[in-house]
Design a protein around this motif. Structure first.
Motif, PDB file in Angstrom:
ATOM      1  N   SER A 157     -60.417  31.889  62.606  1.00  0.00           N
ATOM      2  CA  SER A 157     -60.691  30.960  63.700  1.00  0.00           C
ATOM      3  C   SER A 157     -61.973  30.197  63.402  1.00  0.00           C
ATOM      4  CB  SER A 157     -60.826  31.715  65.026  1.00  0.00           C
ATOM      5  OG  SER A 157     -61.882  32.663  64.956  1.00  0.00           O
TER       6      SER A 157
ATOM      7  N   ASP B 236     -65.209  27.364  64.810  1.00  0.00           N
ATOM      8  CA  ASP B 236     -66.148  27.146  65.909  1.00  0.00           C
ATOM      9  C   ASP B 236     -65.999  25.717  66.403  1.00  0.00           C
ATOM     10  OD1 ASP B 236     -68.182  27.379  67.724  1.00  0.00           O
ATOM     11  OD2 ASP B 236     -69.797  27.163  66.256  1.00  0.00           O
ATOM     12  N   ALA B 237     -64.872  25.430  67.071  1.00  0.00           N
ATOM     13  CA  ALA B 237     -64.590  24.089  67.575  1.00  0.00           C
ATOM     14  C   ALA B 237     -64.805  24.082  69.085  1.00  0.00           C
ATOM     15  CB  ALA B 237     -63.160  23.678  67.248  1.00  0.00           C
ATOM     16  N   ASP B 238     -65.977  23.615  69.518  1.00  0.00           N
ATOM     17  CA  ASP B 238     -66.295  23.628  70.946  1.00  0.00           C
ATOM     18  C   ASP B 238     -66.616  22.241  71.482  1.00  0.00           C
ATOM     19  OD1 ASP B 238     -68.639  23.234  69.635  1.00  0.00           O
ATOM     20  OD2 ASP B 238     -69.678  24.991  70.454  1.00  0.00           O
ATOM     21  N   GLY B 239     -66.144  21.190  70.798  1.00  0.00           N
ATOM     22  CA  GLY B 239     -66.401  19.835  71.255  1.00  0.00           C
ATOM     23  C   GLY B 239     -65.260  18.909  70.900  1.00  0.00           C
TER      24      GLY B 239
ATOM     25  N   GLU C 152     -64.754  17.876  67.100  1.00  0.00           N
ATOM     26  CA  GLU C 152     -64.668  18.958  66.135  1.00  0.00           C
ATOM     27  C   GLU C 152     -63.219  19.367  65.945  1.00  0.00           C
ATOM     28  OE1 GLU C 152     -67.219  22.119  67.289  1.00  0.00           O
ATOM     29  OE2 GLU C 152     -69.061  20.975  66.962  1.00  0.00           O
TER      30      GLU C 152
ATOM     31  N   ASP D 268     -59.933  21.456  65.550  1.00  0.00           N
ATOM     32  CA  ASP D 268     -59.477  22.741  66.084  1.00  0.00           C
ATOM     33  C   ASP D 268     -58.344  23.332  65.244  1.00  0.00           C
ATOM     34  OD1 ASP D 268     -57.480  20.968  66.680  1.00  0.00           O
ATOM     35  OD2 ASP D 268     -57.403  21.411  68.832  1.00  0.00           O
TER      36      ASP D 268
ATOM     37  N   GLU E  97     -68.934  27.762  59.911  1.00  0.00           N
ATOM     38  CA  GLU E  97     -67.813  26.997  60.444  1.00  0.00           C
ATOM     39  C   GLU E  97     -66.614  27.849  60.836  1.00  0.00           C
ATOM     40  OE1 GLU E  97     -68.113  23.846  61.099  1.00  0.00           O
ATOM     41  OE2 GLU E  97     -70.127  23.811  60.213  1.00  0.00           O
ATOM     42  N   SER E  98     -66.483  29.053  60.270  1.00  0.00           N
ATOM     43  CA  SER E  98     -65.299  29.870  60.571  1.00  0.00           C
ATOM     44  C   SER E  98     -65.549  31.327  60.239  1.00  0.00           C
ATOM     45  CB  SER E  98     -64.078  29.371  59.781  1.00  0.00           C
ATOM     46  OG  SER E  98     -64.231  29.627  58.393  1.00  0.00           O
TER      47      SER E  98
END
Length: 232
Positions: free
Chosen positions: A92, A94-97, A100, A102, A222-223
């Motif tokens: 997974s 770190d896409a929180d925007g 970014e 997903d 990043e992951s």
């Protein structure tokens, strides 16, 4: 290994068959249409095409590692002498925007312990993080980035059947891609290559091996990915 044919993976049974992933992936990706006229290109089509090309290259790289491991398996060497680990990871990001990617991160890599030493060297390529693409007439379109990494570490624990390896991951990751717009349907003006900027990519890889099976964890900024592979 009786009846073993180095050119044929079918002579090896699971879990001793390292070609399983490569063969399955290549069959899943075939056929991939790579022949397009300039009129067929669009940002959406180019994104799908680029993704397919990257996945196909990943499968070919996995197949290359698989072929490299076959002679070692054919020799039926002792597990304690198997100092190279090939792994595949998925996890997974770190896409929180909104800007970014997903998409699911994945990676493939190779770690090798130098003979007579604890030192481990390796290489890793991953699909993780975000690339802001301004080619094909796009303006910072969100895509999944590619990272290129080196591994430097050491063997921590080793017995006849069990071992633990850890390595620092140091590399670069795509950040932005830009170029002057083309009016003839090319990706960039005059069909030139885009300018791609990179950022540092830092993390760690830990592998736990029992016999020839390897499981581990790969973590970067990043992951975070779970790893599965084999030793040869």
């Amino acid at each position: 290994m009786p009846g073993y044919n180095p050119g044929n993976c079918s002579g090896l049974r699971y879990p001793d068959n390292p070609c399983h992933f490569a063969a399955t992936t290549i069959r899943a990706l075939h056929p991939i249409g790579l022949s397009h006229s300039r009129e067929d290109y669009s940002p959406e089509k180019s994104s799908n095409l680029e993704s397919n090309i990257i996945m196909f290259k990943t499968a070919l790289l996995a197949a290359s590692f698989c072929i490299a491991g076959l002679p070692a398996l054919a020799q039926d060497q002792s597990v304690s002498l198997a100092r190279t680990t090939f792994y595949i990871g998925i996890g997974s990001g770190d896409a929180d925007g909104p800007n970014e990617s997903d998409r699911t991160p994945f990676s493939i890599g190779l770690m090798h312990q130098l003979q007579g030493r604890k030192l481990i060297l390796g290489a890793d390529i991953g699909r993780e993080g975000t690339l802001l693409d301004s080619t094909w007439g796009q303006n910072q379109a969100v895509k999944q980035a590619t990272s290129y990494n080196l591994l430097v570490g050491a063997n921590i624990v080793e017995s006849e059947r069990f071992r633990t390896d850890a390595a620092l991951l140091l590399g670069v990751r795509e950040n932005t891609s830009d170029c002057p717009a083309s009016y003839l349907g090319y990706q960039c003006y005059a069909n030139t290559d885009p300018d791609t900027e990179y950022k540092a990519n830092i993390g760690a890889v830990v592998n736990f091996s029992f016999d020839r099976l390897s499981l581990g964890v790969r973590a970067t900024g990043e992951s975070t990915q779970l790893l599965a592979g084999f030793r040869f």
